[in-house]
Design an enzyme around this catalytic site. Structure first.
Site, PDB file in Angstrom:
ATOM      1  N   GLY A 118      45.539   0.453  21.912  1.00 30.26           N
ATOM      2  CA  GLY A 118      45.789   1.856  21.614  1.00 30.26           C
ATOM      3  C   GLY A 118      46.081   2.682  22.844  1.00 30.26           C
TER       4      GLY A 118
ATOM      5  CG  ASP B 258      52.721  -8.222  20.912  1.00 29.63           C
ATOM      6  OD1 ASP B 258      52.254  -8.836  21.894  1.00 29.63           O
ATOM      7  OD2 ASP B 258      52.019  -7.685  20.038  1.00 29.63           O
TER       8      ASP B 258
ATOM      9  CG  ASP C  64      47.660 -11.900  20.129  1.00 34.32           C
ATOM     10  OD1 ASP C  64      47.647 -12.949  19.469  1.00 34.32           O
ATOM     11  OD2 ASP C  64      47.395 -11.861  21.346  1.00 34.32           O
TER      12      ASP C  64
ATOM     13  CB  SER D 226      52.005 -12.572  24.206  1.00 33.96           C
ATOM     14  OG  SER D 226      50.662 -12.400  23.822  1.00 33.96           O
TER      15      SER D 226
ATOM     16  CE  LYS E 249      53.237  -7.423  25.908  1.00 37.07           C
ATOM     17  NZ  LYS E 249      52.901  -7.340  24.483  1.00 37.07           N
TER      18      LYS E 249
END
Length: 252
Positions: A58, A25, A27, A114, A184
């Site tokens: 989250g 990933d 960020d 990403s 992803k």
């Protein structure tokens, strides 16, 4: 926290050493901040966008809904993105250059996967010696005058399988998914179909955790921010990039 079990930690480090491809990933993993928040600050809407980013990473809201909402608030022009990159170039998480350099020397395929934007990730990939063909990210769409008109919904990372709070961690390290496969996971499947035998996913967010399976290993990253679902659900949870180097150095 399953990753704190010594037997599980040893297993995870073994798989890490055996990985033929690694997906990072960007960020809050490869980079210490969230590029979309940096761009939002440049556009003058930092507070509104940062809250949506926090909820998306989250697992409180679906990534695709948060992405659309954040872009609708910002509506960044091509010029604004280029100016932001020039005035506030991305930085790298301490130690990540050493990790990716070691992986490259071992012949491991390294990818950046990403939910961020291709244009903002391009300089990160260049700094790390990662080819553009090994970057999977979101593509922004612009009109004739460079005005923002939307994003490409066909990019795998523009969506995820995260529904609801996603607070439950996996109860075992088997192949049974506890989260619906997301964008992803689709990218990891593509990489595996190209011939990568063992794939590790490394990231700080719930959308990264969704990639396991089909990824063979998920390494949760807490170097820049600790997200409870990731800490509790990762096969291996790290708080320093140096932790990734240690098992690889043992093979040197």
């Amino acid at each position: 926290d399953l990753s704190s079990c010594p037997r599980m930690a040893a297993w995870a480090k073994t798989v890490w050493r055996q990985a033929t491809a690694v997906c990072f990933d960007v960020d809050s993993t490869v980079c210490p901040d969230e590029a979309i928040d940096r761009l939002a600050a440049y556009c003058g809407v930092e507070a509104q966008v940062a809250e949506l980013t926090r909820k998306a990473m989250g697992g409180a809201v679906s990534f695709q809904d948060a992405l659309a909402a954040r872009l609708d608030i910002m509506r960044p022009s091509l010029q604004q993105i280029e100016d932001c990159l020039r005035e506030q170039p991305p930085s790298l998480t301490p130690g990540i250059e050493d990790v990716i350099g070691m992986l490259h020397r071992r012949g491991v395929e390294v990818y950046l996967v990403s939910g961020g934007f291709e244009r903002m990730i391009a300089p990160v990939a260049a700094a790390l010696g990662i080819a553009p063909t090994r970057v999977y990210a979101n593509r922004l769409l612009f009109g004739p005058a460079g005005e923002y008109v939307g994003f490409d919904p066909t990019c795998p990372t523009s969506h995820s399988g995260c529904c609801g709070s996603c607070k439950s961690a996996r109860s075992s390290r088997d192949s049974t998914p506890r989260l619906i496969s997301g964008g992803k996971a689709e990218v990891v499947s593509l990489i595996k179909n190209k011939g990568a035998h063992t794939v590790a996913m490394v990231g700080d967010g719930v959308t990264d955790m969704e990639a396991r399976p089909p990824a063979d290993l998920f390494i949760g990253v807490g170097c820049n921010v600790v997200r409870a679902p990731v800490r509790d659900g990762a096969d291996w949870f790290i708080t320093s990039m140096a932790e990734l180097l240690e098992p690889l150095a043992a093979d040197a």
